[in-house]
Design a protein around this motif. Structure first.
Motif, PDB file in Angstrom:
ATOM      1  N   VAL A  80      87.983   6.205  33.492  1.00 20.15           N
ATOM      2  CA  VAL A  80      87.002   5.147  33.238  1.00 20.15           C
ATOM      3  C   VAL A  80      86.030   5.583  32.144  1.00 20.15           C
ATOM      4  N   ALA A  81      85.780   6.891  32.034  1.00 19.45           N
ATOM      5  CA  ALA A  81      84.935   7.393  30.944  1.00 19.45           C
ATOM      6  C   ALA A  81      85.584   7.109  29.587  1.00 19.45           C
ATOM      7  N   LYS A  82      86.886   7.281  29.501  1.00 24.87           N
ATOM      8  CA  LYS A  82      87.595   6.966  28.250  1.00 24.87           C
ATOM      9  C   LYS A  82      87.521   5.471  27.964  1.00 24.87           C
ATOM     10  N   ARG A  83      87.620   4.681  29.014  1.00 21.04           N
ATOM     11  CA  ARG A  83      87.548   3.223  28.842  1.00 21.04           C
ATOM     12  C   ARG A  83      86.201   2.800  28.255  1.00 21.04           C
ATOM     13  N   LEU A  84      85.129   3.451  28.694  1.00 17.18           N
ATOM     14  CA  LEU A  84      83.783   3.061  28.295  1.00 17.18           C
ATOM     15  C   LEU A  84      83.205   3.908  27.165  1.00 17.18           C
ATOM     16  N   ALA A  85      84.022   4.764  26.579  1.00 16.95           N
ATOM     17  CA  ALA A  85      83.523   5.764  25.627  1.00 16.95           C
ATOM     18  C   ALA A  85      82.851   5.160  24.399  1.00 16.95           C
ATOM     19  N   THR A  86      83.319   4.009  23.934  1.00 18.05           N
ATOM     20  CA  THR A  86      82.769   3.431  22.703  1.00 18.05           C
ATOM     21  C   THR A  86      81.746   2.333  22.954  1.00 18.05           C
ATOM     22  N   GLN A  87      81.445   2.057  24.215  1.00 17.29           N
ATOM     23  CA  GLN A  87      80.463   1.019  24.535  1.00 17.29           C
ATOM     24  C   GLN A  87      79.039   1.554  24.401  1.00 17.29           C
ATOM     25  N   LYS A  88      78.194   0.824  23.720  1.00 16.22           N
ATOM     26  CA  LYS A  88      76.797   1.221  23.591  1.00 16.22           C
ATOM     27  C   LYS A  88      76.035   0.823  24.849  1.00 16.22           C
ATOM     28  N   PHE A  89      75.353   1.789  25.441  1.00 18.23           N
ATOM     29  CA  PHE A  89      74.502   1.540  26.597  1.00 18.23           C
ATOM     30  C   PHE A  89      73.055   1.867  26.241  1.00 18.23           C
ATOM     31  N   ASP A  90      72.146   1.033  26.734  1.00 15.42           N
ATOM     32  CA  ASP A  90      70.720   1.254  26.515  1.00 15.42           C
ATOM     33  C   ASP A  90      70.073   1.985  27.685  1.00 15.42           C
ATOM     34  N   PHE A  91      70.758   1.996  28.817  1.00 15.20           N
ATOM     35  CA  PHE A  91      70.219   2.656  30.008  1.00 15.20           C
ATOM     36  C   PHE A  91      71.371   2.864  30.978  1.00 15.20           C
ATOM     37  N   ALA A  92      71.336   4.000  31.685  1.00 15.70           N
ATOM     38  CA  ALA A  92      72.386   4.295  32.666  1.00 15.70           C
ATOM     39  C   ALA A  92      71.753   4.740  33.967  1.00 15.70           C
ATOM     40  N   VAL A  93      72.192   4.117  35.058  1.00 15.25           N
ATOM     41  CA  VAL A  93      71.663   4.435  36.373  1.00 15.25           C
ATOM     42  C   VAL A  93      72.822   4.631  37.335  1.00 15.25           C
ATOM     43  N   SER A  94      72.634   5.518  38.297  1.00 19.64           N
ATOM     44  CA  SER A  94      73.654   5.694  39.332  1.00 19.64           C
ATOM     45  C   SER A  94      72.966   5.897  40.668  1.00 19.64           C
ATOM     46  N   SER A  95      73.738   5.712  41.711  1.00 21.16           N
ATOM     47  CA  SER A  95      73.316   6.142  43.037  1.00 21.16           C
ATOM     48  C   SER A  95      73.052   7.642  42.997  1.00 21.16           C
ATOM     49  N   ASP A  96      72.144   8.090  43.858  1.00 20.07           N
ATOM     50  CA  ASP A  96      71.863   9.526  43.918  1.00 20.07           C
ATOM     51  C   ASP A  96      72.892  10.283  44.746  1.00 20.07           C
ATOM     52  N   LEU A  97      73.858   9.591  45.348  1.00 26.65           N
ATOM     53  CA  LEU A  97      74.899  10.265  46.115  1.00 26.65           C
ATOM     54  C   LEU A  97      75.918  10.884  45.158  1.00 26.65           C
ATOM     55  N   LYS A  98      76.448  12.052  45.523  1.00 29.50           N
ATOM     56  CA  LYS A  98      77.202  12.872  44.576  1.00 29.50           C
ATOM     57  C   LYS A  98      78.400  12.169  43.971  1.00 29.50           C
ATOM     58  N   ARG A  99      79.143  11.434  44.779  1.00 30.72           N
ATOM     59  CA  ARG A  99      80.362  10.825  44.263  1.00 30.72           C
ATOM     60  C   ARG A  99      80.076   9.823  43.145  1.00 30.72           C
TER      61      ARG A  99
END
Length: 244
Positions: free
Chosen positions: A52-71
């Motif tokens: 999925v990182a390769k899929r999104l590699a060229t997309q411009k993001f202005d902000f990235a957030v994730s759950s604080d859980l490890k997975r």
């Protein structure tokens, strides 16, 4: 008429230890009053995160957030490692998975039975019963509504007037987010579907209009939902990821 718009790209975490039937590893929980399952990605989960990182590699993001859980956080950091526009991934507890209380990390049939009962009830506002020490569907929906307001407040500090935001979270959270956003969308192929399998690292994309002063959504369009094409190695990363 919406005052502003944002694009929200949602990704479910890669496969984690507790997702594997017959898992023999000792499950890890957070150390807090209501412990949350905090299992690691499996080897397959790390491979999925890379895809999925390769899929999104060229997309411009202005902000990235994730759950604080490890997975979820490890999946988000895998995406960030291949995307030059993500300097850091911010952890928000508001995008954690639904808490299953005393069912957390136990026999999955207990959780599946609970979910089957809930799925059979059309009016989700009636689902106020909580698993002991856990969250009800209404609790989860309230948390999601607060997450949306949190997101809108965050856009006020971003340079882009129409930012694109990455959110890496969990299956039940993302399914309920889809239901919440569907209330603001016109009928179409992406909203109003029956239960759809949300694969590990499945991708969804929403175009959301909002009133900045009221911190409220005014319209929503789902452009991609629970898409796992990258897991079959069918993504050409030179092509646009998103559907216009």
């Amino acid at each position: 008429m919406a005052n502003r718009q944002l694009t929200l790209v949602c990704v479910r975490h890669g496969q984690a230890d507790h997702n594997v039937r017959g898992n023999t590893k000792i499950l890890v929980f957070t150390e807090e009053e209501k412990p949350a399952l905090n299992s690691d990605l499996t080897e397959l989960g790390r491979q999925q995160a890379n895809l999925v990182a390769k899929r999104l590699a060229t997309q411009k993001f202005d902000f990235a957030v994730s759950s604080d859980l490890k997975r979820a956080n490890d999946t988000a950091n895998a995406i960030a490692s291949l995307n030059d526009t993500i300097e850091t991934v911010v952890e928000w507890k508001s995008v954690r998975e639904r808490c299953f209380g005393i069912f957390e990390g136990k026999d999955r049939e207990l959780c599946q039975s609970q979910l089957r009962v809930e799925d059979a009830i059309k009016d989700k506002d009636l689902l106020t019963w909580r698993i002991p020490k856990g969250e009800s569907v209404v609790d989860l929906r309230t948390r999601i509504e607060e997450f949306v307001r949190q997101l809108i407040r965050k856009t006020q500090n971003l340079q882009s007037k129409e930012p694109t935001i990455l959110c890496v979270s969990h299956g039940l959270f993302l399914k309920e987010l889809h239901r919440v956003l569907s209330r603001f969308g016109s009928s179409g192929p992406m909203f109003g579907q029956g239960d759809v399998s949300y694969p590990n690292t499945g991708v969804s994309q929403y175009r959301i209009g909002f009133g900045e002063a009221e911190e409220e959504i005014t319209q929503a369009e789902c452009q991609v939902y629970a898409c796992g094409d990258h897991l079959e190695a069918r993504i050409n990363t030179s092509d646009p990821i998103f559907i216009a």
